[in-house]
Design a protein around this motif. Structure first.
Motif, PDB file in Angstrom:
ATOM      1  N   PRO A 123      45.610  68.802  44.093  1.00 39.96           N
ATOM      2  CA  PRO A 123      45.336  67.970  42.917  1.00 39.96           C
ATOM      3  C   PRO A 123      44.016  68.329  42.228  1.00 39.96           C
ATOM      4  N   ARG A 124      44.026  68.283  40.911  1.00 43.56           N
ATOM      5  CA  ARG A 124      42.804  68.410  40.127  1.00 43.56           C
ATOM      6  C   ARG A 124      42.093  67.062  40.189  1.00 43.56           C
ATOM      7  N   LEU A 125      40.796  67.079  40.433  1.00 47.90           N
ATOM      8  CA  LEU A 125      40.040  65.840  40.590  1.00 47.90           C
ATOM      9  C   LEU A 125      39.365  65.437  39.287  1.00 47.90           C
ATOM     10  N   LYS A 126      39.384  64.152  39.018  1.00 47.72           N
ATOM     11  CA  LYS A 126      38.667  63.567  37.894  1.00 47.72           C
ATOM     12  C   LYS A 126      38.045  62.274  38.402  1.00 47.72           C
ATOM     13  N   PHE A 127      36.908  61.907  37.836  1.00 46.56           N
ATOM     14  CA  PHE A 127      36.241  60.697  38.318  1.00 46.56           C
ATOM     15  C   PHE A 127      36.022  59.713  37.180  1.00 46.56           C
ATOM     16  N   GLU A 128      35.811  58.468  37.570  1.00 46.59           N
ATOM     17  CA  GLU A 128      35.463  57.396  36.645  1.00 46.59           C
ATOM     18  C   GLU A 128      34.509  56.463  37.370  1.00 46.59           C
ATOM     19  N   VAL A 129      33.674  55.780  36.616  1.00 43.10           N
ATOM     20  CA  VAL A 129      32.720  54.846  37.202  1.00 43.10           C
ATOM     21  C   VAL A 129      33.405  53.500  37.372  1.00 43.10           C
ATOM     22  N   ASP A 130      33.305  52.939  38.565  1.00 41.91           N
ATOM     23  CA  ASP A 130      33.893  51.641  38.881  1.00 41.91           C
ATOM     24  C   ASP A 130      32.868  50.562  38.559  1.00 41.91           C
ATOM     25  N   SER A 131      33.163  49.739  37.577  1.00 40.84           N
ATOM     26  CA  SER A 131      32.226  48.689  37.171  1.00 40.84           C
ATOM     27  C   SER A 131      32.653  47.314  37.679  1.00 40.84           C
ATOM     28  N   THR A 132      33.489  47.268  38.678  1.00 42.89           N
ATOM     29  CA  THR A 132      33.986  46.002  39.217  1.00 42.89           C
ATOM     30  C   THR A 132      32.851  45.126  39.739  1.00 42.89           C
ATOM     31  N   ALA A 133      31.928  45.700  40.472  1.00 41.38           N
ATOM     32  CA  ALA A 133      30.825  44.922  41.036  1.00 41.38           C
ATOM     33  C   ALA A 133      29.936  44.357  39.931  1.00 41.38           C
ATOM     34  N   LEU A 134      29.693  45.145  38.899  1.00 39.04           N
ATOM     35  CA  LEU A 134      28.877  44.688  37.785  1.00 39.04           C
ATOM     36  C   LEU A 134      29.568  43.548  37.046  1.00 39.04           C
ATOM     37  N   ASN A 135      30.876  43.688  36.823  1.00 39.08           N
ATOM     38  CA  ASN A 135      31.637  42.629  36.159  1.00 39.08           C
ATOM     39  C   ASN A 135      31.690  41.364  37.016  1.00 39.08           C
ATOM     40  N   ALA A 136      31.853  41.513  38.313  1.00 34.61           N
ATOM     41  CA  ALA A 136      31.893  40.360  39.214  1.00 34.61           C
ATOM     42  C   ALA A 136      30.555  39.625  39.205  1.00 34.61           C
ATOM     43  N   ASP A 137      29.457  40.372  39.144  1.00 35.79           N
ATOM     44  CA  ASP A 137      28.132  39.760  39.098  1.00 35.79           C
ATOM     45  C   ASP A 137      27.960  38.948  37.818  1.00 35.79           C
ATOM     46  N   ALA A 138      28.436  39.474  36.690  1.00 38.56           N
ATOM     47  CA  ALA A 138      28.331  38.748  35.421  1.00 38.56           C
ATOM     48  C   ALA A 138      29.146  37.461  35.460  1.00 38.56           C
ATOM     49  N   VAL A 139      30.351  37.508  36.011  1.00 42.31           N
ATOM     50  CA  VAL A 139      31.191  36.311  36.124  1.00 42.31           C
ATOM     51  C   VAL A 139      30.530  35.291  37.043  1.00 42.31           C
ATOM     52  N   GLU A 140      29.959  35.765  38.138  1.00 39.37           N
ATOM     53  CA  GLU A 140      29.296  34.859  39.075  1.00 39.37           C
ATOM     54  C   GLU A 140      28.117  34.157  38.417  1.00 39.37           C
ATOM     55  N   LYS A 141      27.355  34.857  37.602  1.00 40.67           N
ATOM     56  CA  LYS A 141      26.218  34.238  36.906  1.00 40.67           C
ATOM     57  C   LYS A 141      26.697  33.176  35.921  1.00 40.67           C
ATOM     58  N   ILE A 142      27.792  33.453  35.228  1.00 43.71           N
ATOM     59  CA  ILE A 142      28.353  32.481  34.289  1.00 43.71           C
ATOM     60  C   ILE A 142      28.817  31.239  35.035  1.00 43.71           C
ATOM     61  N   LEU A 143      29.524  31.425  36.149  1.00 45.05           N
ATOM     62  CA  LEU A 143      29.995  30.287  36.935  1.00 45.05           C
ATOM     63  C   LEU A 143      28.841  29.474  37.493  1.00 45.05           C
ATOM     64  N   PHE A 144      27.787  30.161  37.924  1.00 46.41           N
ATOM     65  CA  PHE A 144      26.622  29.463  38.460  1.00 46.41           C
ATOM     66  C   PHE A 144      25.929  28.645  37.377  1.00 46.41           C
ATOM     67  N   SER A 145      25.883  29.179  36.146  1.00 41.99           N
ATOM     68  CA  SER A 145      25.222  28.462  35.067  1.00 41.99           C
ATOM     69  C   SER A 145      26.021  27.224  34.633  1.00 41.99           C
ATOM     70  N   LEU A 146      27.326  27.204  34.875  1.00 43.12           N
ATOM     71  CA  LEU A 146      28.162  26.068  34.513  1.00 43.12           C
ATOM     72  C   LEU A 146      28.000  24.891  35.470  1.00 43.12           C
TER      73      LEU A 146
END
Length: 110
Positions: A86-109
């Motif tokens: 297989p030819r390899l290609k990569f992408e950046v996983d931003s799941t942790a960053l998105n989860a952190d943003a959601v957690e901050k929003i929930l905490f502020s509520l």
């Protein structure tokens, strides 16, 4: 997903992780972790997602991986006993960053 592709994904995750440690030299304090592998049904393409710590070094890691992708691919292909390779290609996983943003929003509520 077929059992064969699942096994190939597991093998690729291990080999790419090993290649990131042995073949790519990031500056001190920067870590890249393989989080997901997606291989096409015909086994000709494999996409791997990389989680980066710290997030401020995302651009640096992306540029380093672009430069070193052929070296990573050579390392992986040298240890695979299958056709096609297989030819390899990569992408950046931003799941942790998105989860952190959601957690901050929930905490502020609350």
């Amino acid at each position: 997903m077929s059992l064969r592709i699942t096994k190939v994904n597991d093998l690729l995750r291990d080999l790419i992780s090993e290649a990131l440690v042995s073949e790519v030299s990031f500056k001190q304090g920067v870590f890249a972790t393989v989080t997901k592998i997606r291989t096409s049904k015909d086994l000709r393409q494999a996409y791997f997602s990389v989680s980066i710590f710290p997030e401020s070094e995302t651009h640096y890691v992306e540029e380093t991986l672009k430069k070193e992708l052929s070296q990573i691919e050579k390392f992986v292909h040298g240890r695979l006993y299958m056709k096609p390779l297989p030819r390899l290609k990569f992408e950046v996983d931003s799941t942790a960053l998105n989860a952190d943003a959601v957690e901050k929003i929930l905490f502020s509520l609350s």
